[in-house]
Design an enzyme around this catalytic site. Structure first.
Site, PDB file in Angstrom:
ATOM      1  N   HIS A  79      36.509  44.851  38.869  1.00  0.00           N
ATOM      2  CA  HIS A  79      37.535  44.655  39.889  1.00  0.00           C
ATOM      3  C   HIS A  79      38.587  45.612  39.847  1.00  0.00           C
ATOM      4  O   HIS A  79      39.581  45.811  40.906  1.00  0.00           O
ATOM      5  CB  HIS A  79      38.021  43.304  39.639  1.00  0.00           C
ATOM      6  CG  HIS A  79      39.079  43.101  38.291  1.00  0.00           C
ATOM      7  ND1 HIS A  79      38.532  42.576  37.144  1.00  0.00           N
ATOM      8  CD2 HIS A  79      40.122  43.212  38.074  1.00  0.00           C
ATOM      9  CE1 HIS A  79      39.440  42.341  36.233  1.00  0.00           C
ATOM     10  NE2 HIS A  79      40.320  43.136  36.860  1.00  0.00           N
ATOM     11  N   ASP A 129      31.234  42.043  35.914  1.00  0.00           N
ATOM     12  CA  ASP A 129      32.561  42.753  36.207  1.00  0.00           C
ATOM     13  C   ASP A 129      32.668  44.046  35.529  1.00  0.00           C
ATOM     14  O   ASP A 129      33.292  44.367  34.587  1.00  0.00           O
ATOM     15  CB  ASP A 129      33.814  41.882  36.022  1.00  0.00           C
ATOM     16  CG  ASP A 129      35.200  42.533  36.400  1.00  0.00           C
ATOM     17  OD1 ASP A 129      35.078  43.402  37.142  1.00  0.00           O
ATOM     18  OD2 ASP A 129      35.956  41.967  36.024  1.00  0.00           O
ATOM     19  N   SER A 231      43.178  44.477  32.014  1.00  0.00           N
ATOM     20  CA  SER A 231      41.710  44.709  32.659  1.00  0.00           C
ATOM     21  C   SER A 231      40.931  45.966  32.395  1.00  0.00           C
ATOM     22  O   SER A 231      41.658  47.071  32.406  1.00  0.00           O
ATOM     23  CB  SER A 231      41.719  44.264  34.179  1.00  0.00           C
ATOM     24  OG  SER A 231      41.762  43.039  34.324  1.00  0.00           O
TER      25      SER A 231
END
Ligand SMILES: *[C@@H]1O[C@H](CO)[C@@H](O)[C@H](O)[C@H]1NC(C)=O
Length: 277
Positions: A79, A129, A231
């Site tokens: 992402h 992811d 992230s």
């Protein structure tokens, strides 16, 4: 509306949510408690594999963390790459900075040639992811800049882990200038699935289901956890510094639910193949 807001709220822990004008994802902050603190972590010492991804020509904005796997491969979350990819290519201003605990100063910055994202990455439910960014030039290793070893052993309940990140030190607040560190413990799969679902209900967020075979969950306590900007950063085992996960998603931020990491051991063949590219 609730659903849409929820989807946005749980998803992205990318850092550039700081720039709401161009970014739908700013709604994230409408649903968070300004008092909630991330990480509840401590300032990190040197983390040789740590990568700070940032973009922008005049003003640099932080995007995500990552980890050095080889002298050409940086592992991050898919992402994060999605966020800097448009018109069929990576943002030309994207840089990977290594060798510094301050993402915006010091260290060495590398340009990125391309990405290798997991083909089954599903943005709507944040599954698979993972993505590699391939640097244009070889990363030069030294005492402060070195790869992390990936562990393909399954990580069970109770394992002590560590995550580093420049993510927000509180929801809606600023990013951390200095790299932070949080120690946490891998929690039981059922506890994770149930707790994430319960906290999502309480917060009225439509969160996706946790899939424990693909995701590691860690938890410390309320007011400690990952947040926007974390992230893509590596989750490592505290005992041997091997990377076992990648910061993927969580309920906003540190509200009492575990944090979710892509589970490295579930992706061995894809990773080994990507590293040959
Ligand atoms: C690179 O990332 C973009 C955006 O997520 C994706 O659409 C594309 O398929 C990726 N490329 C490769 C080769 O994985």
């Amino acid at each position: 509306m609730l659903f849409k807001a929820g989807i946005i709220a749980f998803t992205l822990l990318v850092g550039s949510l700081a720039f709401p004008a161009q970014d739908d994802m700013s709604i994230f902050f409408d649903h968070t408690d300004p008092e909630s603190r991330i990480v509840g972590g401590v300032t990190a010492g040197p983390v040789p594999w740590m990568v700070g991804l940032s973009q922008g020509s005049l003003v640099r904005s932080f995007v995500c963390g990552g980890s050095i796997i080889t002298n050409r491969h940086i592992l991050t979350a898919a992402h994060c790459v999605d966020h800097v990819f448009s018109g069929g290519r990576l943002s030309s201003t994207l840089r990977a900075t290594v060798g510094t605990n301050r993402w915006n100063s010091g260290g060495t910055s590398y340009t990125l040639a391309r990405n290798i994202s997991h083909p089954n990455y599903v943005s709507s439910i944040i599954k698979n992811d993972l993505s590699f960014l391939v640097t244009t030039n070889n990363i030069v290793f030294n005492n402060n800049i070195a790869p992390v070893v990936l562990s393909y052993n399954n990580v069970g309940t109770g394992v002590q882990t560590r995550v580093n990140g420049w993510g927000r030190i509180r929801t809606g607040g600023s990013l951390a200038t200095n790299l932070m560190e949080l120690r946490s413990t891998v929690v039981d799969n059922n506890f994770c699935v149930e707790t994430v679902a319960r906290v999502a209900r309480e917060l009225r967020i439509a969160a996706p289901a946790v899939q424990p075979h693909l995701e590691i969950c860690t938890f410390v306590a309320v007011n400690q956890g990952t947040c926007n900007g974390d992230s893509g950063s590596a989750l490592v085992r505290h005992d041997n510094n091997q990377q076992v996960g990648i910061v993927s998603w969580g309920l906003p931020c540190a509200r009492g639910a575990p944090d979710m990491f892509a589970r490295v051991s579930a992706y061995r063949s894809w990773i080994e193949n990507a590293l040959r590219q």
